[in-house]
Write a protein that holds these residues in place. Sequence first.
Motif, PDB file in Angstrom:
ATOM      1  N   ALA A 267       0.802  -1.228   0.000  1.00 34.54           N
ATOM      2  CA  ALA A 267       0.000   0.000   0.000  1.00 34.54           C
ATOM      3  C   ALA A 267       0.831   1.274   0.000  1.00 34.54           C
ATOM      4  O   ALA A 267       0.393   2.309  -0.484  1.00 34.54           O
ATOM      5  CB  ALA A 267      -0.933   0.005   1.204  1.00 34.54           C
ATOM      6  N   TYR A 268       2.054   1.201   0.510  1.00 39.12           N
ATOM      7  CA  TYR A 268       2.891   2.415   0.608  1.00 39.12           C
ATOM      8  C   TYR A 268       3.330   2.925  -0.766  1.00 39.12           C
ATOM      9  O   TYR A 268       3.753   4.060  -0.897  1.00 39.12           O
ATOM     10  CB  TYR A 268       4.113   2.124   1.478  1.00 39.12           C
ATOM     11  N   ASP A 269       3.249   2.071  -1.796  1.00 38.73           N
ATOM     12  CA  ASP A 269       3.690   2.473  -3.130  1.00 38.73           C
ATOM     13  C   ASP A 269       2.565   2.227  -4.123  1.00 38.73           C
ATOM     14  O   ASP A 269       2.226   1.074  -4.411  1.00 38.73           O
ATOM     15  CB  ASP A 269       4.933   1.667  -3.523  1.00 38.73           C
ATOM     16  N   ILE A 270       2.002   3.320  -4.670  1.00 37.18           N
ATOM     17  CA  ILE A 270       0.823   3.162  -5.534  1.00 37.18           C
ATOM     18  C   ILE A 270       1.131   2.341  -6.787  1.00 37.18           C
ATOM     19  O   ILE A 270       0.303   1.546  -7.239  1.00 37.18           O
ATOM     20  CB  ILE A 270       0.228   4.539  -5.923  1.00 37.18           C
TER      21      ILE A 270
ATOM     22  N   GLU B 244       4.274  13.838   7.999  1.00 35.44           N
ATOM     23  CA  GLU B 244       4.748  12.490   8.331  1.00 35.44           C
ATOM     24  C   GLU B 244       4.827  11.597   7.103  1.00 35.44           C
ATOM     25  O   GLU B 244       5.664  10.715   7.023  1.00 35.44           O
ATOM     26  CB  GLU B 244       3.790  11.851   9.341  1.00 35.44           C
ATOM     27  N   GLY B 245       3.930  11.784   6.171  1.00 34.21           N
ATOM     28  CA  GLY B 245       3.920  10.924   4.995  1.00 34.21           C
ATOM     29  C   GLY B 245       2.798  11.274   4.055  1.00 34.21           C
ATOM     30  O   GLY B 245       1.908  12.067   4.388  1.00 34.21           O
ATOM     31  N   ASN B 246       2.866  10.703   2.866  1.00 36.20           N
ATOM     32  CA  ASN B 246       1.820  10.896   1.868  1.00 36.20           C
ATOM     33  C   ASN B 246       1.732   9.632   1.034  1.00 36.20           C
ATOM     34  O   ASN B 246       2.740   9.142   0.534  1.00 36.20           O
ATOM     35  CB  ASN B 246       2.161  12.104   0.978  1.00 36.20           C
ATOM     36  N   ILE B 247       0.531   9.095   0.910  1.00 38.75           N
ATOM     37  CA  ILE B 247       0.344   7.923   0.052  1.00 38.75           C
ATOM     38  C   ILE B 247      -0.628   8.304  -1.054  1.00 38.75           C
ATOM     39  O   ILE B 247      -1.718   8.832  -0.802  1.00 38.75           O
ATOM     40  CB  ILE B 247      -0.215   6.721   0.839  1.00 38.75           C
ATOM     41  N   MET B 248      -0.221   8.035  -2.300  1.00 40.80           N
ATOM     42  CA  MET B 248      -1.119   8.226  -3.434  1.00 40.80           C
ATOM     43  C   MET B 248      -2.072   7.036  -3.496  1.00 40.80           C
ATOM     44  O   MET B 248      -1.621   5.890  -3.428  1.00 40.80           O
ATOM     45  CB  MET B 248      -0.314   8.297  -4.739  1.00 40.80           C
ATOM     46  N   THR B 249      -3.346   7.331  -3.629  1.00 42.17           N
ATOM     47  CA  THR B 249      -4.321   6.235  -3.676  1.00 42.17           C
ATOM     48  C   THR B 249      -5.002   6.232  -5.046  1.00 42.17           C
ATOM     49  O   THR B 249      -5.343   7.290  -5.565  1.00 42.17           O
ATOM     50  CB  THR B 249      -5.384   6.409  -2.582  1.00 42.17           C
ATOM     51  N   PRO B 250      -5.186   5.054  -5.631  1.00 42.52           N
ATOM     52  CA  PRO B 250      -5.843   4.996  -6.945  1.00 42.52           C
ATOM     53  C   PRO B 250      -7.245   5.605  -6.871  1.00 42.52           C
ATOM     54  O   PRO B 250      -7.947   5.452  -5.863  1.00 42.52           O
ATOM     55  CB  PRO B 250      -5.908   3.496  -7.246  1.00 42.52           C
ATOM     56  N   LEU B 251      -7.641   6.257  -7.950  1.00 41.34           N
ATOM     57  CA  LEU B 251      -8.916   6.977  -7.966  1.00 41.34           C
ATOM     58  C   LEU B 251     -10.108   6.057  -7.710  1.00 41.34           C
ATOM     59  O   LEU B 251     -11.115   6.463  -7.149  1.00 41.34           O
ATOM     60  CB  LEU B 251      -9.068   7.679  -9.325  1.00 41.34           C
ATOM     61  N   GLN B 258      -5.994  -0.462   3.764  1.00 41.00           N
ATOM     62  CA  GLN B 258      -4.540  -0.699   3.715  1.00 41.00           C
ATOM     63  C   GLN B 258      -3.751   0.593   3.880  1.00 41.00           C
ATOM     64  O   GLN B 258      -2.637   0.595   4.388  1.00 41.00           O
ATOM     65  CB  GLN B 258      -4.134  -1.457   2.434  1.00 41.00           C
ATOM     66  N   TYR B 259      -4.346   1.725   3.447  1.00 43.89           N
ATOM     67  CA  TYR B 259      -3.654   3.017   3.586  1.00 43.89           C
ATOM     68  C   TYR B 259      -3.831   3.565   5.005  1.00 43.89           C
ATOM     69  O   TYR B 259      -2.922   4.159   5.571  1.00 43.89           O
ATOM     70  CB  TYR B 259      -4.191   4.020   2.562  1.00 43.89           C
ATOM     71  N   LEU B 260      -5.020   3.345   5.542  1.00 40.37           N
ATOM     72  CA  LEU B 260      -5.287   3.845   6.896  1.00 40.37           C
ATOM     73  C   LEU B 260      -4.424   3.115   7.919  1.00 40.37           C
ATOM     74  O   LEU B 260      -4.007   3.700   8.928  1.00 40.37           O
ATOM     75  CB  LEU B 260      -6.769   3.703   7.226  1.00 40.37           C
ATOM     76  N   VAL B 281     -15.758  10.289   0.373  1.00 37.62           N
ATOM     77  CA  VAL B 281     -16.813   9.645   1.151  1.00 37.62           C
ATOM     78  C   VAL B 281     -16.306   8.325   1.725  1.00 37.62           C
ATOM     79  O   VAL B 281     -16.467   8.029   2.911  1.00 37.62           O
ATOM     80  CB  VAL B 281     -18.057   9.397   0.252  1.00 37.62           C
ATOM     81  N   ASN B 282     -15.647   7.551   0.873  1.00 41.22           N
ATOM     82  CA  ASN B 282     -15.165   6.241   1.309  1.00 41.22           C
ATOM     83  C   ASN B 282     -13.996   6.348   2.281  1.00 41.22           C
ATOM     84  O   ASN B 282     -13.958   5.638   3.288  1.00 41.22           O
ATOM     85  CB  ASN B 282     -14.753   5.402   0.099  1.00 41.22           C
ATOM     86  N   SER B 283     -13.037   7.217   1.977  1.00 40.52           N
ATOM     87  CA  SER B 283     -11.861   7.285   2.857  1.00 40.52           C
ATOM     88  C   SER B 283     -12.249   7.826   4.229  1.00 40.52           C
ATOM     89  O   SER B 283     -11.772   7.331   5.250  1.00 40.52           O
ATOM     90  CB  SER B 283     -10.752   8.134   2.229  1.00 40.52           C
ATOM     91  N   LEU B 284     -13.137   8.810   4.256  1.00 39.71           N
ATOM     92  CA  LEU B 284     -13.557   9.362   5.548  1.00 39.71           C
ATOM     93  C   LEU B 284     -14.346   8.323   6.353  1.00 39.71           C
ATOM     94  O   LEU B 284     -14.103   8.139   7.555  1.00 39.71           O
ATOM     95  CB  LEU B 284     -14.399  10.630   5.335  1.00 39.71           C
ATOM     96  N   THR B 285     -15.265   7.641   5.663  1.00 40.13           N
ATOM     97  CA  THR B 285     -16.065   6.619   6.349  1.00 40.13           C
ATOM     98  C   THR B 285     -15.152   5.519   6.903  1.00 40.13           C
ATOM     99  O   THR B 285     -15.312   5.066   8.041  1.00 40.13           O
ATOM    100  CB  THR B 285     -17.104   6.020   5.387  1.00 40.13           C
ATOM    101  N   ASN B 286     -14.185   5.099   6.089  1.00 41.06           N
ATOM    102  CA  ASN B 286     -13.242   4.074   6.537  1.00 41.06           C
ATOM    103  C   ASN B 286     -12.449   4.560   7.750  1.00 41.06           C
ATOM    104  O   ASN B 286     -12.241   3.816   8.710  1.00 41.06           O
ATOM    105  CB  ASN B 286     -12.260   3.719   5.407  1.00 41.06           C
ATOM    106  N   ALA B 287     -12.006   5.819   7.691  1.00 39.04           N
ATOM    107  CA  ALA B 287     -11.215   6.374   8.803  1.00 39.04           C
ATOM    108  C   ALA B 287     -12.037   6.389  10.088  1.00 39.04           C
ATOM    109  O   ALA B 287     -11.526   6.088  11.174  1.00 39.04           O
ATOM    110  CB  ALA B 287     -10.737   7.782   8.449  1.00 39.04           C
TER     111      ALA B 287
END
Lengths: 300, 460
Positions: A267-270, B244-251, B258-260, B281-287
């Motif tokens: 997950a850390y790498d898209i 602290e970090g940044n993860i790109m998430t597929p649209l 897995q990102y949370l 909507v999904n990322s906030l609900t998941n969080a």
Amino acid sequence: MFDLSINAFFMQLLTGLQMGSIYVLIALGLTLIFGTLGVVNFAHGALYLVAIYLAVSINDAMGFGMALVLVPTILFILGLAMERGLIQFFYNRPHTDQILVTFGLAIVIQELLKWVFGANNIPFAIPSWGNGIILMHEWFPFLEGFVVYPKWRMILVVVSIVTVSAVFALLHWTTFGLVIRAGMRDSEMLQFLGVNINRRFMIVFGLGSLIAGIAGVFGGPVTQVSPEVGMHLLVPSFLVVVIGGMGSLSGAVLAGILIGMAQSFTAYDINLSTIIIYLITVIVLLVRPRGLLGAKGVFE
Amino acid sequence: MTDVKSDKSNKSASGWSRRDVLKASSVGAVGAATPMFFTKNAWADGHDAIGNYPVKGSEVVFGFNVPQTGAYADEGADELRAYKLAVKHLNNGGGMLETLKPSKLTGNGVLGKKVTYVTGDTQTNADASRTSARRMIERDKVIMVTGGSSSGIAIAQQYLCHELGIIFMCGLTHSNDTTGKDKRRYGFRHFFNAHMTGKALAPVLSSEYGKDRRAFHLTADYSWGHTQQESMQQFTEAEGWATEGNIMTPLKTTDFSQYLAQVLNSDADVLVLNHYGANMVNSLTNAVNFGMRDMQKNGKNLEIVVPLYSRLMAKGAGSTNIDGVLGTSGWNWALQDEGSKVFVKAFTDEYGFPPSQAAHTCYVQTLLYANACEMAGTFYPPAVIKALEDFEFDGAGNGSTLYRGVDHQCIKSMLVMKGKSPSARTSDFDYLEVLQEVDRATADYDPSIFPGELGPYKPA
């Protein structure tokens, strides 16, 4: 960046397990239908979609308990109707025809649901007993500090285990399962023996839909309720079936967990996370064309 | 013997042979066409033909290219409602025609022509949006295209329209690139952008949550997400926060667990969700499911920030999940200025519910284009572009506004919003409250911080 601490590893492990659980629940129905009926059902994602929309509607109106009872029942009936009304006419047609017609059906169902419910997400409230978090560090003393995980996602893992076990039990320890397994081997011989295998196959299709119903009730709050969800889950679920071996239930379980874990740990790498399931699929198909636990000669 | 007849034998009594008649006709035809031939593409008002200019007949056609299917279909539907209302007002008067200042709009169409429209479906897909826009331009002869609910799609259409000499009035697009590195002479954006969000939101975040904070970003992996993340990081770090970090998430992600899990494993005490629409909507609900709204990190409450808010998103996430969450919006139906009030009333009378910010920006864009045509006195695109550039106006819902000429970005006030709790809501449309109205001067920025060129007034 990949974190190698025990807490990080444990969290990604749990995440992989719960992601895999959804894939397994959807792939289970797909592979069951393929294994028995020989039908590649691309509308299975749409059945999941129907299930989550039914689940959220019934949950809002009558509560989660009713959703749990009604959604799998309705999906079972829907599966029977789908098999009688459409799928049975494609049993002896090439797989390309089956894929085209079921894919078309999936798009029709998706657009119908969008027409009725709109394109926006519908919030799916988790029932109060499933809300909250589990303090993992209290259960697993090797964890350092404070580690939590959503209770609902752990419930999803348990539901997945129970469903898989029930399907295995049905197929291996009941007369119905015996006939189905015999039908999978040689349906013609079974018909010569006077067994109405078509009726049983119809029930198997309904059973596959019923599992999609269970997946929808418990998976809806995780995958969310919007028209694209079915298609998003269909591809990885179909790959789970291919990697596990077309028609193999245990293969679907193994591959589902494998795919879930792979996605979680990358997950850390898209870039890696996006290609990992396809990479695994290519490797498995090159090394073992029939899939991890697929029967020899099936889609090999 | 010879087959050649004498000249004399072919002449008629008048003295003209058939060949003479043909020659004379040809010379006459060329002579008659000479003025047009040597002044190719020139028209009565002295302008060249560009795109679908000149507009023939008694009607002028606008092209509304919005997502009618796909993830942003609900926002597209609201945009389309606003466009239809704008056309109604342009032809019959009413709405913001009464409040927009300065305005040459009369409610009798544009430049004496009745406004009609065609619609297209972008499908929230760049290729589909280009195909749809091209069809509108080439088949339906639209003079202007507007729409889009995603920056990638807006940018794709903006490039196409620039090539074809058609003005593109952007709908909902918030990426810095739209009026930054991808700005085009034929593209105009009324909506605010990610840089303005960062600039307006970061001081509020610092004031609400303190200066000693560690942020972790989850970012949608496309133009808008990237610029939103960069701007949020830039302005929050300027306030003293660490990233602290940044993860790109597929649209197309629907389950963000897995990102949370990565966020939970970090030392971050603020989660910034650079997501929009279904993603948010999904990322906030998941969080929320991960317990993040009830969690403490580094001795502080873990906070969630949604830089770009919309009512439709807030509704999708549910008011329990968005309760207290901060973000920004371009406009809100609860604003009490005259422009907003007449627009909300007209929209509500027409459709039975208040408009979204997407509807607002699309409605205003249509009126601004029509007004620019009236000011220029022509549909000739370069003249209309010049009328829009550095146009100062008021009465459109965001106070005094400048359509900045150097990058075609509207500089105006914007809103910092806060999610309402379920008990504070008064209707099914009441999800967000205005925490702070950020004035135009604060939202303004130096356009030279972004690269890119507008290009020529006349397309090559």
